[in-house]
Write an enzyme that holds these catalytic residues in place. Structure first.
Site, mmCIF file in Angstrom:
data_model
loop_
_atom_site.group_PDB
_atom_site.id
_atom_site.type_symbol
_atom_site.label_atom_id
_atom_site.label_comp_id
_atom_site.label_asym_id
_atom_site.label_seq_id
_atom_site.Cartn_x
_atom_site.Cartn_y
_atom_site.Cartn_z
ATOM 1 N N LYS A 171 0.856 -1.189 0.000
ATOM 2 C CA LYS A 171 0.000 0.000 0.000
ATOM 3 C C LYS A 171 0.894 1.240 0.000
ATOM 4 C CE LYS A 171 -1.925 2.604 3.057
ATOM 5 N NZ LYS A 171 -1.785 3.868 2.322
ATOM 6 N N GLU A 246 10.811 1.595 9.865
ATOM 7 C CA GLU A 246 11.695 2.726 9.520
ATOM 8 C C GLU A 246 10.883 3.982 9.796
ATOM 9 O OE1 GLU A 246 14.811 2.441 8.605
ATOM 10 O OE2 GLU A 246 14.860 0.283 8.298
ATOM 11 N N CYS A 280 13.449 11.782 5.816
ATOM 12 C CA CYS A 280 13.622 11.358 7.209
ATOM 13 C C CYS A 280 15.038 11.651 7.710
ATOM 14 C CB CYS A 280 13.298 9.882 7.355
ATOM 15 S SG CYS A 280 14.254 8.869 6.215
ATOM 16 N N GLU A 382 9.730 16.235 15.351
ATOM 17 C CA GLU A 382 9.935 16.162 13.899
ATOM 18 C C GLU A 382 8.923 17.073 13.198
ATOM 19 O OE1 GLU A 382 8.774 12.626 11.612
ATOM 20 O OE2 GLU A 382 10.720 12.694 10.614
HETATM 21 P P1 NAD Z 1 2.506 8.068 7.944
HETATM 22 O O1 NAD Z 1 2.963 7.268 9.089
HETATM 23 O O2 NAD Z 1 1.391 9.012 8.115
HETATM 24 O O3 NAD Z 1 2.073 7.107 6.734
HETATM 25 C C1 NAD Z 1 2.929 6.124 6.214
HETATM 26 C C2 NAD Z 1 2.088 5.034 5.579
HETATM 27 O O4 NAD Z 1 1.358 4.377 6.609
HETATM 28 C C3 NAD Z 1 1.050 5.560 4.579
HETATM 29 O O5 NAD Z 1 0.952 4.642 3.510
HETATM 30 C C4 NAD Z 1 -0.219 5.551 5.415
HETATM 31 O O6 NAD Z 1 -1.402 5.439 4.657
HETATM 32 C C5 NAD Z 1 -0.002 4.307 6.266
HETATM 33 N N1 NAD Z 1 -0.796 4.232 7.499
HETATM 34 C C6 NAD Z 1 -1.281 5.252 8.251
HETATM 35 N N2 NAD Z 1 -2.002 4.748 9.292
HETATM 36 C C7 NAD Z 1 -1.934 3.406 9.200
HETATM 37 C C8 NAD Z 1 -2.452 2.332 9.967
HETATM 38 N N3 NAD Z 1 -3.215 2.524 11.040
HETATM 39 N N4 NAD Z 1 -2.179 1.077 9.577
HETATM 40 C C9 NAD Z 1 -1.412 0.833 8.496
HETATM 41 N N5 NAD Z 1 -0.914 1.801 7.705
HETATM 42 C C10 NAD Z 1 -1.167 3.076 8.066
HETATM 43 O O7 NAD Z 1 3.805 8.796 7.385
HETATM 44 P P2 NAD Z 1 3.885 9.855 6.208
HETATM 45 O O8 NAD Z 1 3.318 11.148 6.701
HETATM 46 O O9 NAD Z 1 3.365 9.249 4.950
HETATM 47 O O10 NAD Z 1 5.472 9.983 6.030
HETATM 48 C C11 NAD Z 1 6.268 10.852 6.769
HETATM 49 C C12 NAD Z 1 6.956 10.118 7.905
HETATM 50 O O11 NAD Z 1 7.696 9.021 7.385
HETATM 51 C C13 NAD Z 1 7.967 10.994 8.638
HETATM 52 O O12 NAD Z 1 7.844 10.766 10.017
HETATM 53 C C14 NAD Z 1 9.307 10.477 8.131
HETATM 54 O O13 NAD Z 1 10.382 10.691 9.019
HETATM 55 C C15 NAD Z 1 9.005 9.035 7.970
HETATM 56 N N6 NAD Z 1 9.949 8.407 7.052
HETATM 57 C C16 NAD Z 1 10.891 7.566 7.566
HETATM 58 C C17 NAD Z 1 11.855 6.996 6.728
HETATM 59 C C18 NAD Z 1 12.909 6.063 7.257
HETATM 60 O O14 NAD Z 1 13.535 5.375 6.449
HETATM 61 N N7 NAD Z 1 13.132 5.998 8.548
HETATM 62 C C19 NAD Z 1 11.831 7.285 5.350
HETATM 63 C C20 NAD Z 1 10.855 8.150 4.874
HETATM 64 C C21 NAD Z 1 9.915 8.710 5.729
#
Ligand code: NAD
Length: 479
Positions: A171, A246, A280, A382
């Protein structure tokens, strides 16, 4: 444009026929409608992945490597489209989308093909026996990814999962579904085996949560925010699924007193503002030695002021929009909070209104803030936008203590003319990924991941191949 789920090799409408609107954040205009999938759609995708598993997992690793290379070649020929769609979905500059997103989506497949080709299976000899470490696929795996590097991060998981013989239900973020859809078109064009990769679009709490909860999905590789990561862990850990998390970061960029200041200022600006600070790994807390502070900050401000903010489609644009107007409001609220916390805006600090076609876009000036306490909310939470705070330190010990003060532990960089000193400072920072005199310089064989609230587990090279395998040890006693 209306896109559909990709299940069992076919583009299929969501069973409940509900769709979400997908916007271009740089124009505020709707670009597409995407499925708002439910548990039933995920169920269908899992069945397709289960049906495809026997044939895919029984291919030899060499046969799967050939498929990875076919995907890489087909993606390579659509690189311009990948970049254009990524820029449209995220508002990131087209030059960045070409250089980073499109290029890395191809190289993820190339890298894991080559890495798997060179995989050495381990044997441990005893005086009277040999241990053979064998690998099996985990089974059907669930991949959930964020919006900041959409196809880059999705393919970073798909490639190792595929080469190890798993089948996939993925997804992508609901904010950035278009390149995942393009990947599905590419899979169709090369007659990739049906059901091996299934993409279900939709919201986290419905489509995402259904992936986490499905009993026949045996591993979850998740990249996203720390708050979501907790939900992922709470759901999947009691089911004993393999888990890779991650998560977020609040990374320090440390400028030691012997740094090459012009080079460090360039590096710190790039680390803070690449992709509008929505990586990130971005260095959003810049720690500067007291005796070079004024000189360095002047250079840094010059770097930031020379960045071109504008229409992401323009090749000369350095900084595009942030991901959405909601996210822009969140970032702006942090800038307001910073002022209340005693911060002084040194550069930027405001929403930016651009001429058409970007008049309704979510643009924020790259912003530097001085004078915040190191443990203030703006310096420790963050923000994930084009905002960085600058802080003074006197000794290296103090810089390390300041770097380690947050709940996060993902990345960081140290700038110095003495690499030995840089390495020893880096060794004392509680983070998974550190750079000395560079930032985001990646060798895909190395472990990638965070400590503390930045995640659990590592991706990259052998770490990814091990995550997407079940290892068994067979000890054979010799006569
Ligand atoms: P998010 O956590 O809001 O969403 C990430 C994914 O999770 C999306 O596909 C979302 O639809 C899904 N999701 C949300 N709620 C869920 C649930 N209850 N069950 C299953 N899936 C669910 O994050 P975002 O806003 O899309 O991305 C930004 C964040 O990602 C920042 O915190 C950033 O630091 C982090 N990030 C981390 C890395 C890493 O490698 N550590 C890399 C890129 C981004």
């Amino acid at each position: 444009m209306q896109i559909e789920n990709f299940i069992g090799g076919e583009f299929i409408a969501p069973l409940k026929k509900n769709y979400l609107e997908n916007l271009n954040p740089a124009t505020g205009k709707i670009t597409s409608k995407i499925p708002s999938s439910t548990k039933e759609d995920v169920e269908m995708a899992v069945k397709a992945a289960q049906n495809a598993l026997p044939n895919w997992s029984q291919l030899s690793i060499d046969e799967r490597i050939i498929w990875l290379r076919k995907i890489a070649n087909a993606l390579e020929s659509r690189k311009e489209d990948v970049a254009a769609l990524e820029s449209m979905d995220t508002g990131k500059p087209i030059s960045l989308a070409k250089r980073v997103d499109a290029a890395r989506s191809v190289s993820n497949f190339e890298f894991f093909a080559e890495h798997a080709e060179n995989l050495i299976e381990l044997n441990y000899k005893m005086s009277d026996a040999t241990n053979y470490v064998t690998r099996k696929p985990v089974g059907v795996v669930g991949l959930i990814t964020p919006w900041n590097l959409p196809l880059y991060l999705l393919t970073w998981k798909i490639a190792p999962a595929l080469v190890m013989g798993n089948t996939i239900v993925a997804k992508p973020s609901e904010m950035t579904p278009l390149t995942a859809n393009l990947l599905c078109e590419i899979l169709t064009s090369i007659e990739f085996p049906e059901g091996v990769i299934n993409i279900v679009h939709g919201l986290g709490p419905s489509a995402g949560q259904s992936i986490l909860e499905h009993p026949n999905i045996k591993a979850i590789s998740f990249t996203g925010g720390t708050a979501t990561g907790k939900i992922v862990a709470q759901t999947a850990a009691p089911m004993f699924k393999k888990l890779s998390l991650e998560l977020g970061g609040k990374n320090a960029t440390i400028i030691l007193d012997d740094a090459d200041l012009p080079n460090a200022a360039k590096g710190a600006a790039r680390a803070a503002f690449t992709n509008s600070g929505q990586v990130c790994l971005c260095g959003s807390r810049i720690l500067v030695a007291d005796n070079i502070y004024d000189e360095f900050v002047t250079l840094l401000i010059n770097e930031v002021e020379s960045m071109t903010i504008g229409n992401p489609s323009d090749e000369n644009t350095d900084i595009g929009s942030v991901i959405s107007s909601e996210h822009m409001e969140k970032v702006l609220s942090y800038i307001e909070l910073a002022k209340q916390e005693g911060g002084k805006i040194s550069v930027g600090g405001s929403k930016l209104t651009l001429p058409p076609p970007n008049a309704d876009g979510a643009f924020i000036e790259p912003t530097l803030i001085e004078g915040l306490a190191i443990d203030s909310r703006c310096a420790t939470e963050e923000i994930f936008g084009p905002v960085a705070s600058i802080h003074r330190f006197i000794t290296d010990d103090e810089a390390i203590e300041m770097a380690n003060i947050t709940e996060y532990g993902l990345a960081g960089s140290v700038w110095t003319s003495n690499p030995t000193r840089g390495k020893s400072v880096a060794e004392r920072i509680d983070s998974g990924i550190l750079w000395v005199n560079t930032w985001l310089h990646r060798d895909l064989r190395t472990p990638f991941g965070g400590v503390k609230s930045s995640g659990v587990g590592r991706e990259g090279g052998d770490w990814s191949l091990n995550f997407f395998s079940e290892l068994s040890n067979i000890c054979v006693k010799e006569e």
